[in-house]
Motif scaffolding. Structure first.
Motif, PDB file in Angstrom:
ATOM      1  N   ILE A 114      97.633   9.716  84.142  1.00 12.12           N
ATOM      2  CA  ILE A 114      96.318  10.234  83.747  1.00 12.12           C
ATOM      3  C   ILE A 114      96.428  11.643  83.162  1.00 12.12           C
ATOM      4  O   ILE A 114      95.844  11.956  82.115  1.00 12.12           O
ATOM      5  CB  ILE A 114      95.364  10.226  84.963  1.00 12.12           C
ATOM      6  N   LEU A 115      97.182  12.517  83.840  1.00 11.69           N
ATOM      7  CA  LEU A 115      97.322  13.897  83.364  1.00 11.69           C
ATOM      8  C   LEU A 115      98.041  13.954  82.025  1.00 11.69           C
ATOM      9  O   LEU A 115      97.766  14.832  81.205  1.00 11.69           O
ATOM     10  CB  LEU A 115      98.067  14.738  84.409  1.00 11.69           C
ATOM     11  N   ALA A 116      98.940  13.006  81.793  1.00 11.91           N
ATOM     12  CA  ALA A 116      99.642  12.956  80.504  1.00 11.91           C
ATOM     13  C   ALA A 116      98.716  12.513  79.382  1.00 11.91           C
ATOM     14  O   ALA A 116      98.943  12.857  78.214  1.00 11.91           O
ATOM     15  CB  ALA A 116     100.848  12.020  80.603  1.00 11.91           C
ATOM     16  N   LYS A 134      99.280  17.993  95.433  1.00 17.71           N
ATOM     17  CA  LYS A 134      99.696  19.362  95.111  1.00 17.71           C
ATOM     18  C   LYS A 134     100.985  19.408  94.305  1.00 17.71           C
ATOM     19  O   LYS A 134     101.076  20.109  93.280  1.00 17.71           O
ATOM     20  CB  LYS A 134      99.861  20.170  96.395  1.00 17.71           C
ATOM     21  N   SER A 135     102.005  18.667  94.727  1.00 18.36           N
ATOM     22  CA  SER A 135     103.305  18.738  94.049  1.00 18.36           C
ATOM     23  C   SER A 135     103.201  18.252  92.608  1.00 18.36           C
ATOM     24  O   SER A 135     103.806  18.847  91.698  1.00 18.36           O
ATOM     25  CB  SER A 135     104.346  17.915  94.812  1.00 18.36           C
ATOM     26  N   THR A 140     103.010  19.937  86.759  1.00 15.00           N
ATOM     27  CA  THR A 140     102.472  19.541  85.454  1.00 15.00           C
ATOM     28  C   THR A 140     102.372  20.783  84.576  1.00 15.00           C
ATOM     29  O   THR A 140     101.552  21.671  84.829  1.00 15.00           O
ATOM     30  CB  THR A 140     101.092  18.866  85.614  1.00 15.00           C
ATOM     31  N   LYS A 141     103.191  20.862  83.546  1.00 13.96           N
ATOM     32  CA  LYS A 141     103.370  22.102  82.799  1.00 13.96           C
ATOM     33  C   LYS A 141     102.118  22.586  82.082  1.00 13.96           C
ATOM     34  O   LYS A 141     101.903  23.788  81.930  1.00 13.96           O
ATOM     35  CB  LYS A 141     104.511  21.918  81.785  1.00 13.96           C
ATOM     36  N   HIS A 142     101.263  21.648  81.610  1.00 12.12           N
ATOM     37  CA  HIS A 142     100.117  22.101  80.817  1.00 12.12           C
ATOM     38  C   HIS A 142      98.952  22.598  81.675  1.00 12.12           C
ATOM     39  O   HIS A 142      97.969  23.094  81.142  1.00 12.12           O
ATOM     40  CB  HIS A 142      99.645  21.008  79.856  1.00 12.12           C
TER      41      HIS A 142
END
Length: 535
Positions: A114-116, A134-135, A140-142
């Motif tokens: 989803i985050l991607a 949390k991890s 997640t870099k962005h």
């Protein structure tokens, strides 16, 4: 220039404001109701007024802009239903940013997926969600900043309550970020994922405004108290509650469905309107404890997300004596919410999901030739109009829209001579038995009529000779005893030959569903492969 006689056209006009910022529309709507209670937490009895939501939303918007949020950037919110959610959503829209609500029950891999897709730069989390994810969030870099609900943080997170307290904006001094409503993104939601990983659904400010405009009353109404069990990160919960807010209704919410708490809440708060999904209505139609509670305050029920059989509706109406009607609807995340809807001001037709919503054009096409079909001819439902999504993130429109701009729903249904629609099943979920197309929902509806069956899900299992055989997963009522052979015989008496349960029956503790109540058949198939079901 001429209407196609085989298309179904909505006949309703709606008014959309000149300002096309969805957040501003919601803000101005809720400010009409000032200190009226907007939300009540059924678990804690905590109350939140419309004024508090409006003030916190403006404060969130200004603080976000001050912290560097720019128009068009994506902000995620990962939280169960709680009071900070709506100021976050409205405030994000007022800031010109894009809000993407995320399910708290995603697995690690689902959340990464989803985050991607949406690539949020900021994320709001409840303590529960942050502890679980949390991890993943931190790696997640962005994601630039994390905002936490509650009173505690662990390192570099920013507390939501501090964000809200940093400013105190007056409405007359506040101006939302200007957007191009017909093209600018407002909300990213995620498709149900019943047949695979979810896709990112992009909705514009205009999509949301059209929905809000046709369900908004011209004048503030008498207060009505609504009970909703849908999670707010889902389209049904999100748009249903925004609609209620815009009409000044008090929303009582439950974080998770518990039958006893649900009925106690109806009795305590004299709930008048229920927003439900079919599994809950089935449970209520068979509830053994409902008779112990006063549910006479309920006058309206709204049900969506999956087909609902007529017998269940009749039994629910018998148990809720003052219900004027069980209004069904048909829609999807890709259509903002509803493409068809019942209402109390038009004749009721058993089994129908109502007529086309404003701004909508619908057609039913042949599965092979793609030619439009007339009344009472089942085919794939296709839709066009101001409620239809901008598109899926990273996916060409040509994969999901036809040459005329109609979205291909993947749902099988038909309409009658009066323009009422009836849903048969999902195209991808039809069971192919010896050339016949068998709708799982039809078998499930029949199974749910059996007094010993609490819930059911049907899939097709591969068969070399026949293609696929219908197989049922069944949850029995507490204390009930029923055998596989009895269930197979029951279905054989009720349904035609291709729909018989030749694949067998598996007894399970629960039927896996997504938050909107749709059966996750891919998980049922995995259960069958892994042997995680019993005879």
């Amino acid at each position: 220039m001429l209407r196609n006689k085989k298309y179904v056209y909505s006949e309703h006009d709606i008014k959309v404001p000149i300002s096309l910022n969805l957040g501003e529309f919601v803000l101005n709507s809720i400010l009409q109701y000032k200190d009226r209670v907007a939300f009540i937490d059924a678990h804690t009895q905590e109350k939140l007024t419309f004024s508090e939501i409006a003030q916190n939303a403006m404060n969130v918007a200004v603080s976000l802009v001050q912290q560097g949020v720019r128009k068009g950037e994506t902000i995620a919110v990962c939280s169960e239903n709680r009071s900070e959610f709506w100021p976050t959503v409205i405030g994000t829209l007022l800031a010109g940013a894009v809000i993407t609500p995320i399910s708290v029950v995603y697995t690690k891999d689902e959340l990464k997926h989803i985050l991607a897709i949406s690539k949020p730069k900021y994320i709001f989390c409840s303590p529960f969600a942050y502890k679980a994810h949390k991890s993943t969030i931190q790696t997640t870099k962005h994601i630039r900043k994390v905002y936490l609900y509650g009173d505690e943080k662990t390192s570099n997170e920013i507390l939501y309550k501090d964000l809200v307290k940093n400013v105190n904006v007056k409405r007359e001094d506040f101006m939302p970020v200007e957007v191009q409503g017909q093209t600018d993104d407002a909300v990213i939601l995620y498709s149900s994922g019943t047949t695979g990983l979810p896709k990112g659904v992009v909705l514009t400010h205009f999509n949301g405004l059209v929905y809000c405009s046709f369900i908004k009353f011209d004048e503030p109404q008498d207060p009505m108290t609504v009970l909703s069990i849908a999670p707010w990160y889902h389209a049904y919960g999100m748009w249903g509650n925004i609609g209620s807010m815009c009409n000044g209704r008090t929303n009582v919410y439950i974080k998770r469905f518990e039958e006893k708490l649900f009925l106690e809440t109806i009795q305590r708060y004299k709930i008048s309107v229920l927003f439900l999904v079919p599994p809950i209505l089935v449970l209520l139609s068979k509830s053994q404890i409902l008779k112990n509670y006063d549910v006479t305050s309920v006058t309206q029920m709204n049900c969506g997300a999956a087909p609902l059989d007529v017998e269940t509706i009749d039994e629910v109406k018998r148990r809720f004596p003052n219900v004027e009607g069980v209004m069904q609807g048909y829609g999807m995340t890709e259509s903002t919410l509803a493409l068809c809807k019942d209402n109390l001001f038009q004749p009721y037709k058993a089994g129908s999901v109502g007529t086309a919503t404003p701004s909508t054009v619908l057609k039913v096409v042949d599965l092979k030739t793609r030619e439009p079909l007339g009344p009472n001819q089942p085919g794939e439902i296709c839709a066009k109009g101001a409620l239809i999504m901008k598109g899926y993130i990273g996916r060409p429109r040509s994969e999901d829209f036809d040459d005329e701009g109609f979205y291909r729903s993947g749902d099988i249904g038909y309409y009658d001579e009066d323009g009422y629609f009836f849903i048969v099943d999902r195209l991808k979920e039809l069971i192919k038995y010896k050339g016949f197309q068998v709708p799982p929902a039809e078998i499930e509806a029949e199974l749910l009529k059996h007094p010993a069956i609490r819930d059911a899900g049907v899939i097709g299992v591969p068969d070399r000779a026949s293609g696929e055989l219908p197989l049922a997963f069944v949850v029995t009522q507490p204390g009930a005893a029923v055998t596989e052979r009895e269930i197979q015989s029951y279905v054989a008496e009720k349904l035609s030959n291709p729909k018989q349960l030749r694949g067998g029956v598996r007894f399970v503790k629960e039927i896996p569903k997504n938050p909107s109540g749709k059966i996750l058949r891919r998980i049922l198939r995995d259960m069958l492969k892994s042997g995680n079901s019993k005879l």
